[in-house]
Design an enzyme around this catalytic site. Structure first.
Site, PDB file in Angstrom:
ATOM      1  N   ASP A  64      -0.112   7.149  -2.596  1.00  0.00           N
ATOM      2  CA  ASP A  64      -0.805   5.921  -2.976  1.00  0.00           C
ATOM      3  C   ASP A  64      -0.036   5.318  -4.160  1.00  0.00           C
ATOM      4  O   ASP A  64      -0.056   5.858  -5.259  1.00  0.00           O
ATOM      5  CB  ASP A  64      -2.258   6.211  -3.352  1.00  0.00           C
ATOM      6  CG  ASP A  64      -3.071   4.928  -3.411  1.00  0.00           C
ATOM      7  OD1 ASP A  64      -2.476   3.861  -3.678  1.00  0.00           O
ATOM      8  OD2 ASP A  64      -4.286   4.997  -3.196  1.00  0.00           O
ATOM      9  N   GLU A  75       0.245   4.088   1.597  1.00  0.00           N
ATOM     10  CA  GLU A  75      -0.825   3.147   1.938  1.00  0.00           C
ATOM     11  C   GLU A  75      -0.281   1.797   2.392  1.00  0.00           C
ATOM     12  O   GLU A  75      -0.778   1.232   3.367  1.00  0.00           O
ATOM     13  CB  GLU A  75      -1.749   2.925   0.735  1.00  0.00           C
ATOM     14  CG  GLU A  75      -2.861   1.938   1.074  1.00  0.00           C
ATOM     15  CD  GLU A  75      -3.751   1.560  -0.105  1.00  0.00           C
ATOM     16  OE1 GLU A  75      -3.506   2.002  -1.234  1.00  0.00           O
ATOM     17  OE2 GLU A  75      -4.705   0.800   0.139  1.00  0.00           O
ATOM     18  N   ILE A 123      -0.342   2.568  -5.983  1.00  0.00           N
ATOM     19  CA  ILE A 123      -1.265   2.276  -7.097  1.00  0.00           C
ATOM     20  C   ILE A 123      -2.658   2.599  -6.576  1.00  0.00           C
ATOM     21  O   ILE A 123      -3.132   1.948  -5.642  1.00  0.00           O
ATOM     22  CB  ILE A 123      -1.255   0.796  -7.547  1.00  0.00           C
ATOM     23  CG1 ILE A 123       0.128   0.333  -8.001  1.00  0.00           C
ATOM     24  CG2 ILE A 123      -2.277   0.589  -8.691  1.00  0.00           C
ATOM     25  CD1 ILE A 123       0.172  -1.144  -8.453  1.00  0.00           C
ATOM     26  N   ASP A 124      -3.313   3.594  -7.142  1.00  0.00           N
ATOM     27  CA  ASP A 124      -4.713   3.818  -6.806  1.00  0.00           C
ATOM     28  C   ASP A 124      -5.545   3.180  -7.913  1.00  0.00           C
ATOM     29  O   ASP A 124      -5.499   3.621  -9.065  1.00  0.00           O
ATOM     30  CB  ASP A 124      -5.046   5.308  -6.681  1.00  0.00           C
ATOM     31  CG  ASP A 124      -6.470   5.497  -6.185  1.00  0.00           C
ATOM     32  OD1 ASP A 124      -6.788   4.971  -5.107  1.00  0.00           O
ATOM     33  OD2 ASP A 124      -7.265   6.136  -6.902  1.00  0.00           O
ATOM     34  N   ASP A 154      -5.737   8.633  -1.033  1.00  0.00           N
ATOM     35  CA  ASP A 154      -6.590   8.633  -2.227  1.00  0.00           C
ATOM     36  C   ASP A 154      -6.864  10.054  -2.707  1.00  0.00           C
ATOM     37  O   ASP A 154      -7.112  10.273  -3.898  1.00  0.00           O
ATOM     38  CB  ASP A 154      -7.957   7.999  -1.923  1.00  0.00           C
ATOM     39  CG  ASP A 154      -7.852   6.573  -1.405  1.00  0.00           C
ATOM     40  OD1 ASP A 154      -7.157   5.775  -2.047  1.00  0.00           O
ATOM     41  OD2 ASP A 154      -8.466   6.269  -0.356  1.00  0.00           O
ATOM     42  N   THR A 172      -5.982  -0.631  -7.501  1.00  0.00           N
ATOM     43  CA  THR A 172      -5.337  -1.955  -7.502  1.00  0.00           C
ATOM     44  C   THR A 172      -6.239  -3.025  -8.112  1.00  0.00           C
ATOM     45  O   THR A 172      -5.766  -3.884  -8.863  1.00  0.00           O
ATOM     46  CB  THR A 172      -4.941  -2.353  -6.065  1.00  0.00           C
ATOM     47  OG1 THR A 172      -3.960  -1.421  -5.601  1.00  0.00           O
ATOM     48  CG2 THR A 172      -4.363  -3.748  -6.000  1.00  0.00           C
TER      49      THR A 172
HETATM   50  P1  2AM Z   1      -6.817   1.432  -3.944  1.00  0.00           P
HETATM   51  O1  2AM Z   1      -6.963   0.853  -5.266  1.00  0.00           O
HETATM   52  O2  2AM Z   1      -5.563   2.213  -3.733  1.00  0.00           O
HETATM   53  O3  2AM Z   1      -7.005   0.445  -2.808  1.00  0.00           O
HETATM   54  C1  2AM Z   1     -12.321   2.814  -5.425  1.00  0.00           C
HETATM   55  O4  2AM Z   1     -13.606   2.764  -4.887  1.00  0.00           O
HETATM   56  C2  2AM Z   1     -11.354   3.457  -4.468  1.00  0.00           C
HETATM   57  O5  2AM Z   1     -11.418   2.854  -3.176  1.00  0.00           O
HETATM   58  C3  2AM Z   1      -9.939   3.330  -4.940  1.00  0.00           C
HETATM   59  O6  2AM Z   1      -9.375   4.614  -4.903  1.00  0.00           O
HETATM   60  C4  2AM Z   1      -9.308   2.349  -3.972  1.00  0.00           C
HETATM   61  O7  2AM Z   1      -7.935   2.574  -3.749  1.00  0.00           O
HETATM   62  C5  2AM Z   1     -10.082   2.574  -2.715  1.00  0.00           C
HETATM   63  N1  2AM Z   1     -10.102   1.403  -1.845  1.00  0.00           N
HETATM   64  C6  2AM Z   1      -9.922   0.125  -2.172  1.00  0.00           C
HETATM   65  N2  2AM Z   1     -10.019  -0.696  -1.124  1.00  0.00           N
HETATM   66  C7  2AM Z   1     -10.285   0.098  -0.076  1.00  0.00           C
HETATM   67  C8  2AM Z   1     -10.528  -0.141   1.322  1.00  0.00           C
HETATM   68  N3  2AM Z   1     -10.504  -1.370   1.835  1.00  0.00           N
HETATM   69  N4  2AM Z   1     -10.777   0.911   2.115  1.00  0.00           N
HETATM   70  C9  2AM Z   1     -10.816   2.149   1.596  1.00  0.00           C
HETATM   71  N5  2AM Z   1     -10.604   2.432   0.305  1.00  0.00           N
HETATM   72  C10 2AM Z   1     -10.344   1.430  -0.533  1.00  0.00           C
HETATM   73 CA    CA Z   2      -6.262   4.264  -3.100  1.00  0.00          CA
HETATM   74 CA    CA Z   3      -3.405   1.831  -3.400  1.00  0.00          CA
HETATM   75 CA    CA Z   4      -5.609  -0.560  -1.428  1.00  0.00          CA
END
Ligand code: 2AM
Ligand code: CA
Ligand code: CA
Ligand code: CA
Length: 280
Positions: free
Chosen positions: A100, A73, A102-103, A228, A105
């Site tokens: 990913d 990512e 950190i899923d 994701d 964040t």
């Molecule tokens: P992340 O923490 O790796 O960014 C929660 O609704 C999910 O949406 C999480 O798996 C998160 O992953 C993801 N997510 C966060 N920001 C995003 C973005 N701007 N576009 C798409 N997915 C996102």
């Molecule tokens: Ca994610």
């Molecule tokens: Ca992430």
């Molecule tokens: Ca992210």
């Protein structure tokens, strides 16, 4: 133990080793990350820990498999178009690692202990290894194509509910508040009154792992990316569940609007979302 794992050099061993190493390091950074940046919008966050985790994983993977391709990512420009393009440009490679770092964040930033490292290996566009690691609970979810799915060595299977009425369903609240969030809210409005209850933990990959483990009956979310979902999709398939897009078409790496379930509620679940016009 690490030396033995690295020595074996199998895809799965490297995936597990990467997830464990990155996860342990992320855990030490909880509550004391140093730099918070905004990516695409004010709700799209990244820290130096996301980037460090990805670097660690990428180095380890490419040390073992220098000819493999890598999609992480934080190596991709922010925004949905760039994410789709990045995946498409790498799909022609035989072996592609989809990571990913950190899923969840936002959870990591706030100290809400619900985030994972997600690592998948695809062969010719099909996921063959999936690992989701939750460092806070020290739970490692693993699936290998055709060999089942396991949480810390114990075989997983999806839950038994066969109606939405008795189901525990998770969703996300997309960071994209212009397009994805309103669509997801339509789905929520349709689904919430039909199910036992709704949960939202903020990590799509961990929700997927929980569907595989039978802790959730199903999960849907609009506007996700390959990193994701790739590992979690195999976890669910190998646990006996079903993963599709919001129209009920089978999962592939390009799916952004996911519907995942124990299989038994899948048609009813897709139908409820569809009726809400929650589809793109
Ligand atoms: P992340 O923490 O790796 O960014 C929660 O609704 C999910 O949406 C999480 O798996 C998160 O992953 C993801 N997510 C966060 N920001 C995003 C973005 N701007 N576009 C798409 N997915 C996102
Ligand atoms: Ca994610
Ligand atoms: Ca992430
Ligand atoms: Ca992210």
């Amino acid at each position: 133990q690490d030396a033995a794992i690295i020595g074996s050099k199998s895809f799965t061993a490297v995936a597990i080793n990467c997830a464990a190493k990155a996860g342990e390091w992320i855990k030490t950074k909880l509550g004391n990350y140093e730099k918070l940046d905004i990516k695409y919008s004010s709700t799209d966050l990244v820290t130096e820990v996301d980037k460090g985790s990805e670097t660690l994983i990428k180095r380890l993977v490419l040390t073992h498999f220098p000819h493999h391709s890598f999609l992480g990512e934080e190596g991709v420009e922010p925004g949905p178009e760039a994410s789709v393009r990045a995946l498409e440009s790498k799909l022609e490679n035989e072996y592609l690692w989809i990571v990913d770092p950190i899923d969840g964040t936002t959870n990591f930033v706030h100290g809400f202990p619900f985030f994972v490292v997600s690592i998948a290996l695809a062969y010719r566009g099909e996921v063959i290894v999936g690992v989701v690691y939750d460092p806070m609970k020290d739970e490692l979810f693993l699936a290998e194509k055709g060999k089942g799915a396991y949480v810390h060595g114990k075989r997983m299977s999806v839950s038994g509910e066969d109606t939405l009425r008795t189901s525990l369903i998770a969703t996300g609240f997309p960071a994209d508040q212009q397009y994805a969030l309103p669509l997801n809210m339509k789905g929520l409005q349709a689904v919430a009154p039909q199910v036992r209850n709704i949960r939202s933990g903020g990590s799509a990959a961990l929700h997927m792992a929980y569907v595989a483990a039978g802790r959730l009956s199903g999960f849907w979310e609009i506007g996700l990316n390959s990193w994701d979902l790739a590992a979690g999709s195999l976890l669910i398939q190998e646990s006996g569940g079903t993963v599709t897009d919001s129209l009920g078409q089978p999962y592939h790496l390009g799916v952004r609007n996911v519907v995942a379930s124990n299989g038994k509620i899948h048609d009813e679940f897709v139908g409820a979302l569809d009726k809400a016009e929650a589809t793109l």
